[in-house]
Design an enzyme around this catalytic site. Structure first.
Site, PDB file in Angstrom:
ATOM      1  N   TYR A  54       0.837  -1.202   0.000  1.00 31.21           N
ATOM      2  CA  TYR A  54       0.000   0.000   0.000  1.00 31.21           C
ATOM      3  C   TYR A  54       0.878   1.260   0.000  1.00 31.21           C
ATOM      4  O   TYR A  54       1.756   1.419   0.844  1.00 31.21           O
ATOM      5  CB  TYR A  54      -0.950   0.032   1.201  1.00 31.21           C
ATOM      6  CG  TYR A  54      -2.045  -1.040   1.175  1.00 31.21           C
ATOM      7  CD1 TYR A  54      -2.306  -1.793   0.034  1.00 31.21           C
ATOM      8  CD2 TYR A  54      -2.832  -1.275   2.290  1.00 31.21           C
ATOM      9  CE1 TYR A  54      -3.310  -2.765   0.021  1.00 31.21           C
ATOM     10  CE2 TYR A  54      -3.838  -2.253   2.282  1.00 31.21           C
ATOM     11  CZ  TYR A  54      -4.058  -2.988   1.138  1.00 31.21           C
ATOM     12  OH  TYR A  54      -5.049  -3.943   1.133  1.00 31.21           O
ATOM     13  N   SER A 205     -13.713  -3.778   0.958  1.00 31.62           N
ATOM     14  CA  SER A 205     -14.642  -2.922   0.200  1.00 31.62           C
ATOM     15  C   SER A 205     -16.110  -3.281   0.435  1.00 31.62           C
ATOM     16  O   SER A 205     -16.871  -3.447  -0.516  1.00 31.62           O
ATOM     17  CB  SER A 205     -14.322  -2.941  -1.298  1.00 31.62           C
ATOM     18  OG  SER A 205     -13.048  -2.386  -1.551  1.00 31.62           O
ATOM     19  N   ALA A 208     -18.317  -1.039  -1.367  1.00 37.42           N
ATOM     20  CA  ALA A 208     -17.952  -0.893  -2.790  1.00 37.42           C
ATOM     21  C   ALA A 208     -17.178   0.417  -2.987  1.00 37.42           C
ATOM     22  O   ALA A 208     -17.462   1.201  -3.894  1.00 37.42           O
ATOM     23  CB  ALA A 208     -19.161  -1.000  -3.705  1.00 37.42           C
TER      24      ALA A 208
HETATM   25  N1  LIG Z   1      -6.988  -7.919   0.101  1.00 37.26           N
HETATM   26  C1  LIG Z   1      -7.167  -7.110  -0.895  1.00 37.26           C
HETATM   27  O1  LIG Z   1      -6.822  -7.400  -2.043  1.00 37.26           O
HETATM   28  C2  LIG Z   1      -7.778  -5.769  -0.624  1.00 37.26           C
HETATM   29  C3  LIG Z   1      -8.171  -4.929  -1.682  1.00 37.26           C
HETATM   30  C4  LIG Z   1      -8.755  -3.708  -1.352  1.00 37.26           C
HETATM   31  C5  LIG Z   1      -8.939  -3.350  -0.027  1.00 37.26           C
HETATM   32  N2  LIG Z   1      -8.524  -4.196   0.976  1.00 37.26           N
HETATM   33  C6  LIG Z   1      -8.669  -3.838   2.414  1.00 37.26           C
HETATM   34  O2  LIG Z   1      -9.975  -3.406   2.674  1.00 37.26           O
HETATM   35  C7  LIG Z   1      -9.944  -2.077   3.211  1.00 37.26           C
HETATM   36  C8  LIG Z   1     -11.190  -1.348   2.847  1.00 37.26           C
HETATM   37  O3  LIG Z   1     -11.295  -1.192   1.428  1.00 37.26           O
HETATM   38  P1  LIG Z   1     -12.030   0.078   0.859  1.00 37.26           P
HETATM   39  O4  LIG Z   1     -11.335   1.296   1.367  1.00 37.26           O
HETATM   40  O5  LIG Z   1     -12.212  -0.085  -0.595  1.00 37.26           O
HETATM   41  O6  LIG Z   1     -13.441  -0.088   1.652  1.00 37.26           O
HETATM   42  P2  LIG Z   1     -14.829   0.653   1.623  1.00 37.26           P
HETATM   43  O7  LIG Z   1     -15.199   0.748   3.065  1.00 37.26           O
HETATM   44  O8  LIG Z   1     -15.747  -0.059   0.693  1.00 37.26           O
HETATM   45  O9  LIG Z   1     -14.552   2.111   1.021  1.00 37.26           O
HETATM   46  C9  LIG Z   1     -13.928   3.065   1.813  1.00 37.26           C
HETATM   47  C10 LIG Z   1     -14.037   4.440   1.200  1.00 37.26           C
HETATM   48  O10 LIG Z   1     -15.419   4.796   1.052  1.00 37.26           O
HETATM   49  C11 LIG Z   1     -15.602   6.164   1.455  1.00 37.26           C
HETATM   50  N3  LIG Z   1     -16.412   6.147   2.683  1.00 37.26           N
HETATM   51  C12 LIG Z   1     -16.196   5.403   3.801  1.00 37.26           C
HETATM   52  N4  LIG Z   1     -17.122   5.660   4.728  1.00 37.26           N
HETATM   53  C13 LIG Z   1     -17.947   6.579   4.200  1.00 37.26           C
HETATM   54  C14 LIG Z   1     -19.100   7.233   4.696  1.00 37.26           C
HETATM   55  N5  LIG Z   1     -19.582   6.972   5.915  1.00 37.26           N
HETATM   56  N6  LIG Z   1     -19.733   8.127   3.887  1.00 37.26           N
HETATM   57  C15 LIG Z   1     -19.256   8.383   2.658  1.00 37.26           C
HETATM   58  N7  LIG Z   1     -18.155   7.811   2.123  1.00 37.26           N
HETATM   59  C16 LIG Z   1     -17.513   6.893   2.901  1.00 37.26           C
HETATM   60  C17 LIG Z   1     -14.200   6.727   1.722  1.00 37.26           C
HETATM   61  O11 LIG Z   1     -13.657   7.226   0.511  1.00 37.26           O
HETATM   62  P3  LIG Z   1     -13.706   8.789   0.073  1.00 37.26           P
HETATM   63  O12 LIG Z   1     -14.034   9.603   1.266  1.00 37.26           O
HETATM   64  O13 LIG Z   1     -12.351   9.032  -0.473  1.00 37.26           O
HETATM   65  O14 LIG Z   1     -14.750   8.809  -1.001  1.00 37.26           O
HETATM   66  C18 LIG Z   1     -13.426   5.484   2.108  1.00 37.26           C
HETATM   67  O15 LIG Z   1     -12.041   5.602   1.949  1.00 37.26           O
HETATM   68  C19 LIG Z   1      -8.633  -1.504   2.673  1.00 37.26           C
HETATM   69  O16 LIG Z   1      -8.159  -0.419   3.403  1.00 37.26           O
HETATM   70  C20 LIG Z   1      -7.731  -2.700   2.814  1.00 37.26           C
HETATM   71  O17 LIG Z   1      -7.326  -2.858   4.152  1.00 37.26           O
HETATM   72  C21 LIG Z   1      -7.962  -5.396   0.688  1.00 37.26           C
END
Ligand SMILES: NC(=O)c1ccc[n+]([C@@H]2O[C@H](COP(=O)([O-])OP(=O)(O)OC[C@H]3O[C@@H](n4cnc5c(N)ncnc54)[C@H](OP(=O)(O)O)[C@@H]3O)[C@@H](O)[C@H]2O)c1
Length: 332
Positions: A54, A205, A208
């Protein structure tokens, strides 16, 4: 906060974990990153997920600084190995050489002498699985990781690795797949196999990438500062969900969330936690307010009528093909 066992292990994790992909060391400045970690800790989150890759290894360093001074026994720190961390042909994959070197780099950046869970970030078709699992066994026996997990592995790969882990007497306890209302590819093969093996899912995610928060409106530019505007990396990753059909259907979920007394982000996170094989939902956040909003999904029960109504709205845009659980055919 509520807590669950990670798979059939004795390790407890917070139902909601905090992950720092895209944000720490990249999209957001260090003070915002630290404020999000603080919000997570204040909300009862104890489980933190990162990876060596990351932000080109910077994300682990940010998390290490943000967690400094916390009681180590009160935290579960997870990291991963597989994707490239340097220019060399051995700076990637799941060879013994890279695993041994990468765990040391991760521990140095995270400022800890062990991680609770060390995860294979994808399946490596260029390394014999025996080599990988024996290297993981040595990482566990040297005390650098307590448990082993994988990420985005297929059911057959999980089964093979689990059998080797048993022979080596190391605990392979988790898989980290993408899972949300819009991405249900693990339901037909990965979840039944994991249930049988005692492997738990730590899903990524769940919102999403923010799309299920409902903040992206069809036909309108994305809100300033959101992931869809992050040209460095976020915009590319979120693009698959940014179609008018998906965004219009997501808007139709709003009255359902309101009726259930939840915000849209809470509905999305609570939805993944209805699956008993899911041990934790890893949420990302660019702002502390998001963490405070999202954690309220812990412990929420969604009734059968609500789940059915959600399915009816999103089904045409939901991906369910188990073949979408993929690792690169060649090392990246
Ligand atoms: N193993 C793998 O291959 C893999 C791949 C991807 C992720 N991951 C893990 O999963 C974690 C989460 O992934 P993700 O960040 O894609 O998850 P997510 O929770 O689906 O998306 C998070 C993003 O959504 C927005 N958000 C979050 N809460 C919100 C709210 N209450 N209201 C409005 N917008 C909101 C923010 O982005 P903005 O504010 O920028 O819009 C935030 O950074 C990663 O940090 C990582 O640890 C693993």
């Amino acid at each position: 906060m509520e807590f669950r066992h990670l798979g059939r292990s004795g390790l407890m994790v917070s139902e909601i974990s905090y992950g720092n992909w895209i944000t720490h060391g990249s999209q957001v400045e260090e003070d915002a990153a630290v404020a999000c970690v603080r919000a997570a800790l204040d909300s009862g989150i104890t489980t933190f997920d990162t990876a060596d890759v990351y932000a080109g290894t910077r994300a682990e360093s940010v998390l290490g600084r943000a967690l400094k001074g916390e009681r180590r026994e009160g935290l579960e720190i997870f990291t991963k190995v597989y994707w490239p961390t340097g220019p060399g042909r051995n700076d990637r994959g799941l060879s013994r050489k890279h695993i041994m070197e990468s765990i040391d780099g991760s521990l140095r950046r995270l400022q800890t002498d062990h991680v609770d869970l060390y995860q294979a970030h994808r399946y490596d078709y260029s390394t014999p699985l025996e080599e990988t699992m024996e290297a993981f066994a040595d990482v566990v026996r040297s005390g650098k990781a307590h448990y082993i997990g994988v990420s985005e592995w297929r059911a057959s790969q999980l089964r093979e690795a689990h059998a080797l882990a048993r022979e080596l007497r190391i605990p392979l306890i988790s898989n980290q797949p993408q899972y949300s209302m819009l991405w249900r590819v693990i339901e037909t093969e990965v979840i039944p196999t994991s249930e049988e093996l005692g492997v738990g899912q730590i899903v990524w995610s769940p919102m999403a990438q923010g799309v299920l928060s409902g903040k992206y409106l069809p036909g309108q530019p994305p809100p300033a500062g959101s992931r869809a505007t992050d040209e460095k990396s976020g915009a590319g990753f979120i693009a698959r969900f940014m179609t008018d059909d998906v965004l219009t259907r997501v808007q139709r979920l709003k009255p359902l969330a309101e009726q259930a007394g939840l915000t849209m982000p809470q509905l999305a996170v609570a939805w993944v936690l209805q699956n008993p094989n899911v041990s934790s939902a890893i949420v990302g956040a660019s702002r502390p307010e998001q963490v405070h909003d999202n954690v309220r999904a812990a412990g929420v029960r969604l009734d059968a009528d609500l789940l059915k109504a959600i399915d009816e709205i999103v089904e045409p845009v939901t991906e369910r093909d188990p073949a979408k659980t993929e690792s690169p055919a060649q090392r990246p």
